[in-house]
Every structure is written in C-alpha cells, then in structure tokens.
Scaffold this motif. Structure first.
Motif: not given
Length: 158
Positions: A10, A12-13, A15, A36, A39, A43, A46-47, A49
C-alpha cells in the motif's frame, strides 16, 4: 548474486509485516530501513497498491525501485472512487475526465502494449469500461468514436 524481492505494497503505508517482513527477514538486512525507504518513495501513491522491487547485494546493501500502480488503481484515484461498479454496464461508479485518462496513459505508456499515446488512452478507457466508469460523462463507445473522428487529436497527436 543479488537477491530480488518483488511485492505489492500500500502506497506510503508499508509495514514490516507480510508481505515484506517474511520476504526480507531471511536476507539479513534492516527491514525497518527498507520499509522506511519504500514509504518515502510511495507516499504520493497513498491508498493504492504499488509494485516495489527490492534488490539486495552480497554486502547486504539494498536498492528499492518503485513501479507505477495498475491502471485501475490510477483510475480510482483520479475518479475519486473506492471501487469499480459491481455491474459495469448497468451502474456507473464514477467519471474520469479525458485529460485524466491522458495523464494515466502517459504514466503507464512504457509498460503498456501500445506504441503511441492514442492507443494507450484507448486502453485506459477500456479499463474504465470494466470498472463502470464514464469518461467526460460519456460511455466508452462514444469516446472511442470521438477519438476515431479526431476530436481529441489536439491532445493525442504530437
């Protein structure tokens, strides 16, 4: 020999959990550092894939390469919708401006089958059909006819 990991994350997100953590952990690199960087580089998506490629060399140095999200994700973002229509030929999920279709085609041109912008725009509009998205408030067939008539040549032909 470099190890390569390709994943969809995803924008900017990302993990350290699946799919990244289990793929990168055995390679012995700093997973948080990779996450990091991903992301930071994703960025703006965002939202959506986003396809990401991580190359790890023998010295445990890594390189992150970010691809461009699928056409459908770009259409959803430009049209401001969460998902496509459950009945594409019956229900309209949203509307995409022709200019947005051209922007998407320009972004994806290198990875499309099309050799020229006009054909790439037709591919983007074809994706709109399967998602139940209109273009400038018109059905795709109407827009295809306008493209064939040359109505958009000022935007498409350089």
């Amino acid at each position: 020999m470099a190890e390569v990991v390709e994943v969809l994350v995803p924008g900017g997100k990302a993990t350290a959990g699946p799919p990244l953590g289990p793929s990168l952990g055995p390679l012995g690199i700093n997973v948080k550092g990779v996450v990091d960087e991903i992301n930071k580089k994703t960025a703006s998506f965002n939202g959506m894939q986003v396809p990401v490629r991580i190359e790890v060399d023998a010295k445990k140095n890594f390189t992150v390469t970010v691809g461009i999200p699928p056409v459908s994700a770009l259409i959803k973002k430009e049209a401001g919708i969460e998902k496509g229509s459950s009945e594409p030929n019956v229900k309209v999920a949203g509307n995409l401006s022709f200019e947005a279709a051209v922007r998407i085609a320009n972004m994806k041109l290198e990875s499309m089958l099309a050799y020229e912008l006009k054909t790439a725009v037709r591919e983007v509009i074809g994706t709109c059909v399967s998602m139940g998205v209109t273009v400038d408030g018109k059905k795709a067939k109407e827009v295809f006819a306008l493209i064939d008539e040359g109505k958009y040549d000022s935007v498409l032909v350089k």
